[in-house]
Design an enzyme around this catalytic site. Structure first.
Site, PDB file in Angstrom:
ATOM      1  N   ARG A 184      -2.311  22.093 -56.680  1.00 32.89           N
ATOM      2  CA  ARG A 184      -1.939  20.743 -57.117  1.00 32.89           C
ATOM      3  C   ARG A 184      -2.802  19.667 -56.448  1.00 32.89           C
ATOM      4  O   ARG A 184      -2.309  18.795 -55.756  1.00 32.89           O
ATOM      5  CB  ARG A 184      -0.461  20.450 -56.860  1.00 32.89           C
ATOM      6  CG  ARG A 184       0.475  21.309 -57.669  1.00 32.89           C
ATOM      7  CD  ARG A 184       1.909  20.889 -57.460  1.00 32.89           C
ATOM      8  NE  ARG A 184       2.819  21.759 -58.194  1.00 32.89           N
ATOM      9  CZ  ARG A 184       4.137  21.670 -58.135  1.00 32.89           C
ATOM     10  NH1 ARG A 184       4.707  20.747 -57.381  1.00 32.89           N
ATOM     11  NH2 ARG A 184       4.890  22.492 -58.828  1.00 32.89           N
ATOM     12  N   VAL A 185      -4.085  19.727 -56.733  1.00 35.76           N
ATOM     13  CA  VAL A 185      -4.999  18.798 -56.085  1.00 35.76           C
ATOM     14  C   VAL A 185      -5.803  18.021 -57.136  1.00 35.76           C
ATOM     15  O   VAL A 185      -7.028  18.005 -57.051  1.00 35.76           O
ATOM     16  CB  VAL A 185      -5.937  19.537 -55.112  1.00 35.76           C
ATOM     17  CG1 VAL A 185      -6.595  18.573 -54.145  1.00 35.76           C
ATOM     18  CG2 VAL A 185      -5.229  20.638 -54.327  1.00 35.76           C
TER      19      VAL A 185
END
Length: 198
Positions: free
Chosen positions: A69-70
């Site tokens: 989740r970047v």
């Protein structure tokens, strides 16, 4: 409009930054963000259609040692530009439920060869997001694999008000390692570096 700028944050259970519940015109810039698992969530869940009009710009951030989740984007439009990604785990950039993700002039540097997107042989997850990579620098065997090749729909931004300029990747990693996050005593040095780079 919301602007989150020059934040240093890490080691949170649920992630570091979330943009949810129909938030529009959010910019996250010049931050130093590291987390053992989740880093940034844009769009709360697959069922939250209120996020369909979300517009988020993720600009000039240093992401290091986060598993996933970047960011991870749902529903809306995410412009991910001039960030430096280092040593992610499962994936760096993810999308679901019709997200539109424009990934532009970022540096991806894994410790070992890694997928930028959450793809693997036999992947059965949601494949409706569209991710377009333009001018990204892929180091150490990093690679993009994605599944939805429909055209990306860019929002109608007011030129120069919302759409940040994209700069070359040649000095990006050095600048962001030194100048992303809380600046403190490095302020003058970072202004000089940024001016030289631009």
């Amino acid at each position: 409009m919301v602007w989150i700028d020059h934040v240093t944050s890490g080691e949170s259970e649920e992630g570091l930054i979330s943009v949810v519940q129909g938030s529009i015109d959010v910019t996250i810039s010049n931050c130093h963000l590291r987390n053992h698992n989740f880093n940034m969530l844009l769009g709360a869940s697959d069922g939250d259609t209120v996020d369909k009009n979300t517009r988020v710009t993720v600009y000039r951030n240093f992401f290091v040692s986060s598993k996933q989740r970047v960011p991870h984007c749902r529903w809306g439009y995410c412009h991910v530009v001039n960030n430096y990604y280092k040593n992610w785990g499962f994936y760096a950039l993810g999308g679901r439920v019709n997200a539109q993700i424009y990934c532009e002039s970022n540096v991806f540097e894994p410790q070992t060869p890694k997928e930028v997107t959450p793809w693997f042989r036999g992947f059965n997850g949601d494949r409706t997001a569209t991710i377009e990579s333009h001018g990204d620098l892929l180091l150490n065997g990093a690679k993009f694999t994605w599944f939805n090749h429909t055209p990306l729909h860019h929002p109608d931004y007011v030129k120069d008000l919302y759409y940040p300029p994209s700069y070359p990747t040649n000095h990006l990693a050095t600048m962001l390692q030194n100048c992303a996050g809380v600046l403190g005593f490095k302020l003058n040095t970072c202004f000089r570096m940024a001016r030289k780079w631009e």
